[in-house]
Design an enzyme around this catalytic site. Sequence first.
Site, short mmCIF file in Angstrom:
data_model
loop_
_atom_site.label_atom_id
_atom_site.label_comp_id
_atom_site.label_asym_id
_atom_site.label_seq_id
_atom_site.Cartn_x
_atom_site.Cartn_y
_atom_site.Cartn_z
N LYS A 66 5.26 17.05 80.69
CA LYS A 66 5.53 18.41 80.18
C LYS A 66 5.59 18.42 78.66
O LYS A 66 5.00 19.27 78.01
CB LYS A 66 6.89 18.94 80.70
CG LYS A 66 7.02 18.99 82.19
CD LYS A 66 8.41 19.49 82.61
CE LYS A 66 9.55 18.57 82.20
NZ LYS A 66 9.51 17.23 82.82
N ARG A 70 15.68 24.89 84.59
CA ARG A 70 15.70 23.74 85.50
C ARG A 70 16.47 24.05 86.77
O ARG A 70 16.58 23.19 87.64
CB ARG A 70 16.38 22.57 84.79
CG ARG A 70 15.44 21.44 84.38
CD ARG A 70 16.29 20.34 83.77
NE ARG A 70 15.61 19.10 83.67
CZ ARG A 70 14.98 18.65 82.57
NH1 ARG A 70 14.91 19.41 81.50
NH2 ARG A 70 14.45 17.46 82.56
N ARG A 126 7.64 4.90 78.56
CA ARG A 126 7.81 5.93 77.52
C ARG A 126 8.60 5.36 76.35
O ARG A 126 9.59 4.67 76.54
CB ARG A 126 8.53 7.15 78.08
CG ARG A 126 8.93 8.15 77.00
CD ARG A 126 9.10 9.57 77.50
NE ARG A 126 10.21 9.74 78.41
CZ ARG A 126 10.50 10.91 78.99
NH1 ARG A 126 9.74 11.97 78.77
NH2 ARG A 126 11.52 11.00 79.81
N ARG A 148 14.51 5.40 76.01
CA ARG A 148 15.72 6.22 76.21
C ARG A 148 16.59 5.61 77.30
O ARG A 148 16.08 5.14 78.30
CB ARG A 148 15.32 7.64 76.62
CG ARG A 148 15.04 8.57 75.46
CD ARG A 148 14.34 9.85 75.87
NE ARG A 148 14.87 10.53 77.05
CZ ARG A 148 14.32 11.63 77.58
NH1 ARG A 148 13.24 12.16 77.04
NH2 ARG A 148 14.85 12.19 78.64
N ARG A 162 17.44 11.10 88.44
CA ARG A 162 16.84 12.31 87.86
C ARG A 162 15.79 12.90 88.78
O ARG A 162 15.64 14.12 88.87
CB ARG A 162 16.25 11.99 86.49
CG ARG A 162 17.34 11.72 85.45
CD ARG A 162 16.79 11.06 84.20
NE ARG A 162 15.91 11.94 83.47
CZ ARG A 162 15.04 11.52 82.55
NH1 ARG A 162 14.92 10.24 82.29
NH2 ARG A 162 14.29 12.38 81.91
P1 ADP Z 1 8.11 14.92 80.38
O1 ADP Z 1 8.30 15.76 79.16
O2 ADP Z 1 7.58 15.71 81.54
O3 ADP Z 1 9.34 14.15 80.74
P2 ADP Z 1 6.39 13.24 78.71
O4 ADP Z 1 5.42 14.20 78.13
O5 ADP Z 1 7.46 12.71 77.82
O6 ADP Z 1 7.00 13.83 80.08
O7 ADP Z 1 5.56 12.02 79.32
C1 ADP Z 1 6.21 10.91 79.96
C2 ADP Z 1 5.50 9.61 79.55
O8 ADP Z 1 4.21 9.56 80.13
C3 ADP Z 1 5.31 9.46 78.05
O9 ADP Z 1 5.44 8.10 77.72
C4 ADP Z 1 3.89 9.96 77.82
O10 ADP Z 1 3.28 9.35 76.67
C5 ADP Z 1 3.19 9.55 79.10
N1 ADP Z 1 2.17 10.51 79.55
C6 ADP Z 1 2.16 11.86 79.40
N2 ADP Z 1 1.06 12.41 79.97
C7 ADP Z 1 0.36 11.38 80.51
C8 ADP Z 1 -0.87 11.29 81.25
N3 ADP Z 1 -1.58 12.38 81.56
N4 ADP Z 1 -1.27 10.05 81.63
C9 ADP Z 1 -0.53 8.95 81.34
N5 ADP Z 1 0.63 8.97 80.66
C10 ADP Z 1 1.07 10.17 80.25
P1 ADP Z 2 12.31 14.86 80.61
O1 ADP Z 2 11.44 15.19 79.41
O2 ADP Z 2 12.16 13.46 81.01
O3 ADP Z 2 12.13 15.80 81.75
P2 ADP Z 2 14.38 16.10 79.12
O4 ADP Z 2 14.28 15.57 77.76
O5 ADP Z 2 13.77 17.41 79.40
O6 ADP Z 2 13.81 15.01 80.11
O7 ADP Z 2 15.89 16.18 79.58
C1 ADP Z 2 16.76 15.08 79.44
C2 ADP Z 2 18.10 15.44 80.07
O8 ADP Z 2 18.67 16.56 79.37
C3 ADP Z 2 18.06 15.88 81.52
O9 ADP Z 2 18.07 14.78 82.41
C4 ADP Z 2 19.32 16.73 81.63
O10 ADP Z 2 20.47 15.92 81.70
C5 ADP Z 2 19.36 17.42 80.26
N1 ADP Z 2 18.67 18.73 80.29
C6 ADP Z 2 17.54 19.07 79.61
N2 ADP Z 2 17.21 20.35 79.87
C7 ADP Z 2 18.15 20.85 80.72
C8 ADP Z 2 18.35 22.10 81.37
N3 ADP Z 2 17.51 23.14 81.21
N4 ADP Z 2 19.45 22.23 82.18
C9 ADP Z 2 20.30 21.21 82.35
N5 ADP Z 2 20.15 20.00 81.80
C10 ADP Z 2 19.09 19.80 80.98
#
Ligand code: ADP
Ligand code: ADP
Length: 214
Positions: free
Chosen positions: A13, A88, A127, A160, A171
């Site tokens: 995302k 969320r 990541r 992280r 999660r």
């Molecule tokens: P999210 O915001 O949904 O948690 P991220 O954008 O941070 O996800 O992506 C999670 C991990 O996967 C990061 O290390 C990112 O560089 C990698 N990643 C994102 N998109 C892809 C993809 N299409 N293929 C492989 N790795 C990806």
């Molecule tokens: P990811 O990119 O891997 O999906 P985020 O960076 O979006 O993770 O979120 C990290 C953490 O921050 C979540 O596991 C949760 O604890 C908290 N968080 C982020 N956004 C929200 C939300 N909209 N509501 C509740 N908790 C949140």
Amino acid sequence: MKIVMLGAPGAGKGTQAKMIASKYQVPHISTGDIFRANIKNGTELGKKAKEYMDQGLLVPDELTVDLVIDRLSQDDCKKGYILDGFPRTIPQAEALDAALAKRGEKMDFAIDVDVPDENIISRMSGRRACTGCGATYHIVYNPSKKGDVCEVCGETLILRDDDKPETVQKRLAVYHDQTQPLIDYYTGQSILKTVDGTQDMNDVFAAITEILEA
Ligand code: ADP
Ligand code: ADP
Ligand code: ZN
């Protein structure tokens, strides 16, 4: 253009939201980034949020909703925005819709970046996040050209705490329980679009662009 990004933790995302924000010149609003900035700055909100984040749990809606609604009233959001990691929960989505309705607005797209659970653990363990600017990399799929420092700002890259496998499992369970119901919620509003998030990130982006420009 107002967009909600949906998908499991690690689905991509944030990666896609940054690309969309840069192409269409709208702000990328990530609640995770906002919470992490608060933790770094040692704010009260940061202290409270950290307790939940470290356990892989969601930060309570009471601490999350007003924060986002306030952010959306800032001037740079007039042309639209990309919400990444919010809503969320169903109550968050309802609060968002109510705030939009008050201004006679509505969400345009909810984009679900679909990645099966099997792929998530390797995405997350690889990541690397920048402690300076929040940029994200992947040791295999998107490595920093500068090794273990950020290409953008030169700060150190870290795994992280909440990306360790034990917390990722939690999660994912929380995602299925509390966030996945939003897929039906936005399907009901006829704005849900699903993209195959297992493709290369540029192919995922091409699929999203096609949706936004259709
Ligand atoms: P999210 O915001 O949904 O948690 P991220 O954008 O941070 O996800 O992506 C999670 C991990 O996967 C990061 O290390 C990112 O560089 C990698 N990643 C994102 N998109 C892809 C993809 N299409 N293929 C492989 N790795 C990806
Ligand atoms: P990811 O990119 O891997 O999906 P985020 O960076 O979006 O993770 O979120 C990290 C953490 O921050 C979540 O596991 C949760 O604890 C908290 N968080 C982020 N956004 C929200 C939300 N909209 N509501 C509740 N908790 C949140
Ligand atoms: Zn950086």
